[in-house]
Design an enzyme around this catalytic site. Sequence first.
Site, PDB file in Angstrom:
ATOM      1  N   GLY A   1      -2.319  -2.114  -2.035  1.00 25.44           N
ATOM      2  CA  GLY A   1      -1.257  -1.189  -1.679  1.00 25.44           C
ATOM      3  C   GLY A   1      -1.480   0.235  -2.127  1.00 25.44           C
ATOM      4  O   GLY A   1      -0.615   1.079  -1.909  1.00 25.44           O
ATOM      5  N   ASP A   2      -2.611   0.518  -2.760  1.00 30.50           N
ATOM      6  CA  ASP A   2      -2.931   1.898  -3.139  1.00 30.50           C
ATOM      7  C   ASP A   2      -4.431   2.086  -2.955  1.00 30.50           C
ATOM      8  O   ASP A   2      -5.026   1.404  -2.131  1.00 30.50           O
ATOM      9  CB  ASP A   2      -2.460   2.200  -4.563  1.00 30.50           C
ATOM     10  CG  ASP A   2      -2.050   3.657  -4.743  1.00 30.50           C
ATOM     11  OD1 ASP A   2      -2.906   4.537  -4.519  1.00 30.50           O
ATOM     12  OD2 ASP A   2      -0.891   3.935  -5.089  1.00 30.50           O
ATOM     13  N   ASP A   3      -5.069   2.972  -3.697  1.00 26.26           N
ATOM     14  CA  ASP A   3      -6.491   3.226  -3.457  1.00 26.26           C
ATOM     15  C   ASP A   3      -7.330   1.971  -3.669  1.00 26.26           C
ATOM     16  O   ASP A   3      -7.056   1.165  -4.566  1.00 26.26           O
ATOM     17  CB  ASP A   3      -6.984   4.343  -4.377  1.00 26.26           C
ATOM     18  CG  ASP A   3      -6.449   5.702  -3.952  1.00 26.26           C
ATOM     19  OD1 ASP A   3      -6.438   5.977  -2.736  1.00 26.26           O
ATOM     20  OD2 ASP A   3      -6.038   6.474  -4.831  1.00 26.26           O
TER      21      ASP A   3
ATOM     22  N   ALA B   1      -5.682  -0.091   2.088  1.00 28.64           N
ATOM     23  CA  ALA B   1      -5.451   0.758   0.917  1.00 28.64           C
ATOM     24  C   ALA B   1      -5.172   2.203   1.315  1.00 28.64           C
ATOM     25  O   ALA B   1      -5.417   2.618   2.445  1.00 28.64           O
ATOM     26  CB  ALA B   1      -6.662   0.687  -0.008  1.00 28.64           C
TER      27      ALA B   1
END
Length: 243
Positions: free
Chosen positions: A61-63, A95
């Site tokens: 859900g992020d980098d 991501a």
Amino acid sequence: VLLEGVTFRKSPSWTVHPVCCRELTIRGVEVYNPESAHNTDGIDPDSCCNVLIENCVVDTGDDGICLKSGRDADGRELGVPCENVLIRNCIVRRAHGGVTIGSEMSGGVRNILAEDCEFEGTDCGVRIKTRPGRGGLIENIQARRLKMRNIRKQAIIITSHYGGEKIDIDYGAAAHLPEIRGVHLRRIECESAQSAILLAGLLQRPLQEITLKDIRIRAEQEMVVSNVVGLRTDRLDIVVSKP
């Protein structure tokens, strides 16, 4: 340090976060976090030296894979760069960024090579981000033979305005301005993106020595450039295709 063949799921924050490690190998690691879970980066070497990341799968859900070296005063005081990093044969899905540097990079990030990776459904492909107040230097960054599909924002973004600062602000000398120089991107293919490329330096600290060579991107929007010195392009093919 060797981390091999391990699978991580549903981390509440940065998932694999080695700090101040030397001779670090991360091989065959898989990370699966919910797309809606913020700050759940996949693999984040922080102020590490001599790093190999290979054959990993990150869906988060992020980098996806993100290189860091401390934030603001703490990072500058420690002063340990993240350096000599090879990222190869990795797959990143959903991501915020496929291969990312920053925005916590106050100790510096240098001598990085990312090659033979695939990004699908990420917000950005190659993502280098920092902002005034960080300080630090990002230099000698290379990426080659990357393939991207269904990129939701920029295929390539290099910005010193992470967080939404205006492009033309004249920051004071005490603002700890970061510096980005020597970024060389080659042989990159992106089948679809919202925006092709964004390059945004600071008025007092422009991006320096950016090379874009043998790159083909199909996107809804063209390349946008501001405050860049020494931009070199060779066989840069951006095909604008409206949805």
